[in-house]
Design a protein around this motif. Structure first.
Motif, PDB file in Angstrom:
ATOM      1  N   GLY A   1       2.717 -23.709  27.803  1.00  0.00           N
ATOM      2  CA  GLY A   1       3.863 -22.883  28.153  1.00  0.00           C
ATOM      3  C   GLY A   1       5.040 -23.210  27.258  1.00  0.00           C
ATOM      4  N   ALA A   2       6.168 -23.514  27.877  1.00  0.00           N
ATOM      5  CA  ALA A   2       7.379 -23.794  27.101  1.00  0.00           C
ATOM      6  C   ALA A   2       7.421 -25.239  26.617  1.00  0.00           C
ATOM      7  CB  ALA A   2       8.614 -23.497  27.949  1.00  0.00           C
TER       8      ALA A   2
ATOM      9  N   ARG B   1      11.004 -26.125  24.613  1.00  0.00           N
ATOM     10  CA  ARG B   1      12.196 -26.702  25.194  1.00  0.00           C
ATOM     11  C   ARG B   1      11.973 -28.138  25.657  1.00  0.00           C
ATOM     12  NH1 ARG B   1      16.198 -23.832  26.869  1.00  0.00           N
ATOM     13  NH2 ARG B   1      17.226 -25.787  26.458  1.00  0.00           N
ATOM     14  N   GLY B   2      10.727 -28.551  25.741  1.00  0.00           N
ATOM     15  CA  GLY B   2      10.460 -29.895  26.220  1.00  0.00           C
ATOM     16  C   GLY B   2       9.212 -30.480  25.589  1.00  0.00           C
ATOM     17  N   VAL B   3       9.215 -31.799  25.437  1.00  0.00           N
ATOM     18  CA  VAL B   3       8.062 -32.505  24.885  1.00  0.00           C
ATOM     19  C   VAL B   3       7.666 -33.609  25.857  1.00  0.00           C
ATOM     20  CG1 VAL B   3       7.200 -33.916  22.983  1.00  0.00           C
ATOM     21  CG2 VAL B   3       8.775 -32.034  22.511  1.00  0.00           C
ATOM     22  N   LEU B   4       6.410 -33.593  26.277  1.00  0.00           N
ATOM     23  CA  LEU B   4       5.886 -34.636  27.152  1.00  0.00           C
ATOM     24  C   LEU B   4       5.020 -35.566  26.324  1.00  0.00           C
ATOM     25  CD1 LEU B   4       4.885 -32.212  29.972  1.00  0.00           C
ATOM     26  CD2 LEU B   4       6.304 -34.201  30.407  1.00  0.00           C
ATOM     27  N   ILE B   5       5.326 -36.846  26.356  1.00  0.00           N
ATOM     28  CA  ILE B   5       4.511 -37.828  25.634  1.00  0.00           C
ATOM     29  C   ILE B   5       3.865 -38.737  26.663  1.00  0.00           C
ATOM     30  CG2 ILE B   5       4.483 -39.638  23.892  1.00  0.00           C
ATOM     31  CD1 ILE B   5       6.921 -38.407  22.630  1.00  0.00           C
ATOM     32  N   ASP B   6       2.559 -38.606  26.808  1.00  0.00           N
ATOM     33  CA  ASP B   6       1.832 -39.422  27.782  1.00  0.00           C
ATOM     34  C   ASP B   6       1.351 -40.698  27.114  1.00  0.00           C
ATOM     35  OD1 ASP B   6       0.239 -39.604  30.450  1.00  0.00           O
ATOM     36  OD2 ASP B   6      -1.233 -39.999  28.884  1.00  0.00           O
TER      37      ASP B   6
END
Lengths: 131, 131
Positions: free
Chosen positions: B10-11, B43-48
């Motif tokens: 998604g975004a 709009r966002g970055v998730l770093i697991d």
């Protein structure tokens, strides 16, 4: 660093395979995945293999095995991000991944799972074919 | 197998770090990430980093650098799945990751991003504090 993380995303689980798995890693992944499908009552599993440039028969069988296990547990498996060379190799190896859905990327895979699992979401929901 | 995949959801973008990154891998990840933020207007970055049992100063600086870059590009970075030992090490190294949000897992990270980026989603949206 010998454990592949299984990420819960709503009703689905996401696994990103980035390394050539060893036997032990594959077993651990199977255990983790089945445990999480059970614990979270997940309806779908997304396996992203976009980082894999090539695949061998072990990896192909592993994917097929995981899909069979999750299918028995009533969770649909979608393999996403398969690169052309991987697809060619899998077919040449005779591993056509029966029962495994595929999608071009994670987003399309999620859409696919949603359309399969929530047939009366936005459409009339006239697809009654499930495998 | 030296490229860490960036998944578009998604975004948002999702990166799962499973291996001890080398310099070149980190550079490639930065390039890929900034390219995708730009291309998809994420709009966002998730770093697991739930797969990381430990972290060194290089990895900590890399996380901070990526967060700074994506912040400049108007994308909020959330580091998710940090294990206790990693948090302890980061603080001991003096890397408190300024400007980086953290969340316990991917789902909570997504919720956090959504609440930040879509303030008028379901609540009254009275939070005007952004960093």
């Amino acid at each position: 660093m010998d454990r592949i993380p299984v990420l819960k995303m709503g009703a689905f689980l996401l696994v990103t395979i980035q390394v050539d798995m060893q036997d032990r890693q594959a077993m651990t992944l199977q255990d983790d995945l089945t445990h999480m499908v059970n614990a979270h009552q997940s309806r779908g599993v997304l396996i992203d293999i976009s980082a894999l440039d090539m695949v061998d028969s072990f990896m192909g069988r592993m994917l097929a095995t995981i899909a069979s296990i999750t299918s028995i547990m009533d969770a649909q498996t979608v393999v996403v991000g398969m690169q052309p060379a991987v697809a060619i190799t899998l077919v040449e190896l005779g591993l056509s991944l029966p029962g495994v859905l595929t999608a071009l990327n994670v987003e399309k895979g999620m859409e696919l799972l949603r359309s399969r699992l929530v047939p009366s979401h936005d459409d009339s929901g006239d697809d009654d074919a499930d495998d």
